[in-house]
Design a protein around this motif. Structure first.
Motif, PDB file in Angstrom:
ATOM      1  N   SER A  80      10.802   4.608   5.179  1.00 10.55           N
ATOM      2  CA  SER A  80       9.437   4.447   4.671  1.00 10.55           C
ATOM      3  C   SER A  80       8.959   3.011   4.865  1.00 10.55           C
ATOM      4  O   SER A  80       7.791   2.774   5.204  1.00 10.55           O
ATOM      5  N   TRP A  81       9.857   2.065   4.646  1.00  6.91           N
ATOM      6  CA  TRP A  81       9.531   0.657   4.892  1.00  6.91           C
ATOM      7  C   TRP A  81       9.139   0.459   6.361  1.00  6.91           C
ATOM      8  O   TRP A  81       8.107  -0.127   6.669  1.00  6.91           O
ATOM      9  N   ALA A  84       5.764   2.208   7.189  1.00  9.99           N
ATOM     10  CA  ALA A  84       4.595   1.483   6.689  1.00  9.99           C
ATOM     11  C   ALA A  84       4.347   0.214   7.495  1.00  9.99           C
ATOM     12  O   ALA A  84       3.196  -0.148   7.751  1.00  9.99           O
ATOM     13  N   PRO A  93       1.467  -3.464   2.367  1.00 12.94           N
ATOM     14  CA  PRO A  93       1.472  -2.000   2.164  1.00 12.94           C
ATOM     15  C   PRO A  93       2.880  -1.406   2.198  1.00 12.94           C
ATOM     16  O   PRO A  93       3.162  -0.454   1.470  1.00 12.94           O
ATOM     17  N   TRP A  96       4.410  -2.013  -1.190  1.00 16.85           N
ATOM     18  CA  TRP A  96       3.846  -1.096  -2.183  1.00 16.85           C
ATOM     19  C   TRP A  96       4.397   0.322  -2.024  1.00 16.85           C
ATOM     20  O   TRP A  96       4.715   0.979  -3.013  1.00 16.85           O
ATOM     21  N   LEU A  97       4.501   0.773  -0.784  1.00 17.91           N
ATOM     22  CA  LEU A  97       5.032   2.117  -0.555  1.00 17.91           C
ATOM     23  C   LEU A  97       6.455   2.248  -1.073  1.00 17.91           C
ATOM     24  O   LEU A  97       6.789   3.192  -1.801  1.00 17.91           O
TER      25      LEU A  97
END
Length: 176
Positions: A80-81, A84, A93, A96-97
């Motif tokens: 996910s890092w 994003a 962002p 935050w994700l």
């Protein structure tokens, strides 16, 4: 901190024991059976194989499922890092994700549910990352397409309902 949160929220769903039973029967030479009957009562083949590996190694099944879930949890956070960072081209962002995922109680809990949910999420996040990279790099990077295919096949073998997001991802990759 998020790994600690996942550990503190640990639990095992009763449905996880279905996979455990099939895996145990496979390792004990009875095949993928349900109390002796050759019935496909599972929808998570790859997770059953993961559990069979644990049985073969002599691991306690709940603990082994937690290991797989927590490793998948870390992999989905890292994916996910990366996703994003590629999608937004900025760090904030991505931060935050990952923070939202790492502090979401349900997400944390399913890291240790005994189920294949976190593995499926990991495979789909990494597949989506491949699509973003394909779209950015164009068709010049053919290995991304092969990686995408392997990830989507593994996601489908983990949970068959991965077919729908898989079709969307293949369509997005084909449009690249």
């Amino acid at each position: 901190p998020s790994l600690i949160g996942a550990w503190r929220a640990r639990f095992v769903l009763d449905d996880a024991f279905i996979s455990f039973l099939y895996a145990r029967n496979l390792v004990e030479g009875r095949g993928l059976t349900w109390f002796g009957a050759h019935t496909e009562g599972y929808s998570n083949f790859l997770w059953v194989l993961w559990m069979a590996l644990g049985f073969r190694a002599g691991a306690e099944p709940v603990a082994w499922s937690w290991i797989g879930g927590l490793l998948s949890f870390l992999a989905v956070l890292w994916g996910s890092w990366q996703l994003a960072r590629v999608a937004f081209q900025r760090t904030l962002p991505a931060v935050w994700l990952v923070l939202l995922l790492a502090t979401n109680f349900t997400f944390l809990s399913f890291a240790t549910s005994g189920m294949e949910t976190m593995l499926q999420a990991t495979l789909l996040v990494w597949a989506l990352l491949q699509v973003y990279r394909l779209r950015r790099e164009g068709r010049a990077e053919r290995s991304r397409g092969a990686t995408l295919s392997v990830l989507l096949a593994a996601a489908f073998l983990t949970r068959m309902d991965s077919a729908l997001p898989g079709l969307v991802l293949v369509g997005a990759a084909a449009a690249a």
